[in-house]
Design a protein around this motif. Structure first.
Motif: not given
Length: 478
Positions: A224-237
């Motif tokens: 229900t938040t406006e969005g989520l920020i992840f400490n990761t990168f697309y090539e990895l996950e």
């Protein structure tokens, strides 16, 4: 100070592994022209002030970067260690903390000296902030400090209840093979994922278990938040992130944050530090005298606790391997007295090749050319920092989503070798250390870790996936 600057309030969870990534994100946003207010608990501010002394992050006169405090609801004598997490999880959602946060936000918004609050970035486990933000009309984004695969594991908690896999029927489920039940209904989780690889709060017979329900509420509120920020990168996950997107569409993968910080001119990043313990920098001088790729770095993170038996087995496994090692034994790592284990006989045995430290600047250690391998609990900060520096892992997961990180490190990213969780045998420690330092497996994992290092660096450079996602996040917040 420009009164029309966007103002972001950052609210980390009151744990070392959660404050560090939030501090990095806050510094990055500050370098892009945001006014930042960091809200910490009173207990954590006192810990930081003690550990950093004159370098306390609660400094006056920082340009457009302020600090506020709120209570966490626990009495001062509570140690806030891993065994106290259920109490902390309950108290942090209480009226005292809720009212204090609302009061701080209202006071900030009423001030004529600083800009009005544009948004809150809250650790997703501080989900009570969502209600406060909605009440005051302030949008909120969540920072997820776990890996994406760990978050996807937590997202299965509702499904485990529906399928009758939670709670466990009885204690025998912990040992009779029940934890080998496949979790094969989630496209983003790799083949071979079982109950034992899910975040460990599922391992209980109590449907009202505090931590299970706290994390269940965390992931429900995240959507229900406006969005989520992840400490990761697309090539990895990437596959995992795409699966999470089916439930939470607005995602920003901007990691590794440590490498993204390196893209900013050093003078533009505030010199704020966030360690709960005083750093022992002598270990860097010690490493300077070692040969390249010759040292094992051992650190179980900020929350794990060992029994004296586990400590003794690790101690003699490391000693018997005859390899140089830097071993961090932070205050509170061992519940019992451990001085007798690391006695004169032991110190004589490791003299000249083993250094025991209370706490150290981990990022500098992992970047040091003498480090060959990292024996770790598989916390996400440690796992990602290690891969970012091309250092392979010996994985000994302790709890939470560390088991998920271990699974991915060993079988998907192929940078780690697993040491069975729980029981520790010195023969196994010696065997794994030798394999990583001298064997073909170690060479292979080092090569793979270096590949991920290059991919992580590319992701955080201008034009890379994480750098571009950070630009998108900045534009959204502006």
């Amino acid at each position: 100070m420009a009164p029309n600057k966007p103002h972001i309030v950052c609210l980390p969870a009151p744990l070392q592994g959660h404050i560090s990534p939030m501090m990095k994100l806050a510094k990055l946003l500050h370098s892009r022209g945001f006014y930042i207010t960091m809200i910490l608990t009173e207990f954590d501010v006192a810990r930081l002030a003690t550990s950093l002394a004159a370098e306390s992050p609660i400094q006056q006169g920082l340009n457009d970067f302020g600090f506020e405090t709120i209570p966490d609801g626990l009495p001062p004598h509570n140690k806030r260690g891993v065994l106290d997490l259920p109490e902390l999880a309950n108290s942090i959602q209480g009226d005292e903390t809720n009212k204090a946060l609302k009061s701080v936000l209202m006071r900030l918004n009423a001030s004529s000296h600083i800009p009005s609050i544009s948004a809150i970035i809250s650790d997703i486990t501080m989900f009570f902030a969502l209600g406060v933000g909605k009440e005051l009309g302030i949008p909120m984004l969540g920072l997820c400090t776990t890996s994406a695969c760990g978050m996807l594991g937590y997202l299965q908690y509702d499904e485990l209840i529906k399928r009758g896999l939670f709670p466990l029927k009885d204690e025998s489920c912990l040992t009779n093979g029940f934890l080998d039940t496949p979790i094969d209904w989630v496209p983003g989780l790799i083949k071979g994922t079982t109950m034992k690889h899910l975040p460990t709060f599922v391992r209980t017979m109590n449907i009202d278990d505090t931590m299970f329900n706290f994390l269940l509420a965390t992931v429900r509120n995240s959507s229900t938040t406006e969005g989520l920020i992840f400490n990761t990168f697309y090539e990895l996950e990437g596959e995992v992130l795409e699966e999470i997107k089916t439930k939470i569409p607005n995602l920003y993968a901007i990691g590794p944050l440590s490498l993204l910080c390196k893209q900013v001119i050093e003078q533009e990043l505030l010199p704020l530090r966030s360690n709960f313990w005083k750093e022992d920098t002598n270990c860097i001088e010690w490493l300077d005298k070692r040969s390249p790729k010759s040292v094992i770095y051992v650190n179980y993170g900020s929350l794990a606790i060992l029994t004296s038996d586990q400590l003794e087995e690790f101690a003699w496994g490391l000693a018997n391997s005859k390899q140089p090692f830097l071993w961090v034994i932070r205050p509170g790592l061992v519940e019992e007295e451990f001085g007798a284990i690391l006695n004169n006989k032991y110190r004589e045995e490791i003299k000249g090749r083993g250094l025991i430290s209370g706490w150290c600047p981990q990022e500098k250690v992992l970047q040091h050319p003498s480090i060959a391998v990292f024996l770790t609990h598989c916390g996400w900060n440690s796992t990602l920092e290690s891969m970012s520096d091309g250092v392979p892992l010996i994985c000994w997961p302790f709890f939470a989503e560390q088991q998920t990180n271990c699974l991915y490190a060993c079988h998907e990213w192929r940078v780690g070798v697993e040491m069975e969780e729980g029981t520790v045998r010195r023969e196994r420690v010696e065997e794994v250390v030798r394999e990583m330092m001298e064997g073909e497996k170690g060479k292979e994992l080092r090569r793979k870790a270096m590949e991920w290092k290059f991919k992580a660096e590319a992701a955080t450079r201008p034009g890379g996936s994480s750098h571009s996602n950070f630009d998108k996040l900045v534009n959204y917040l502006m």
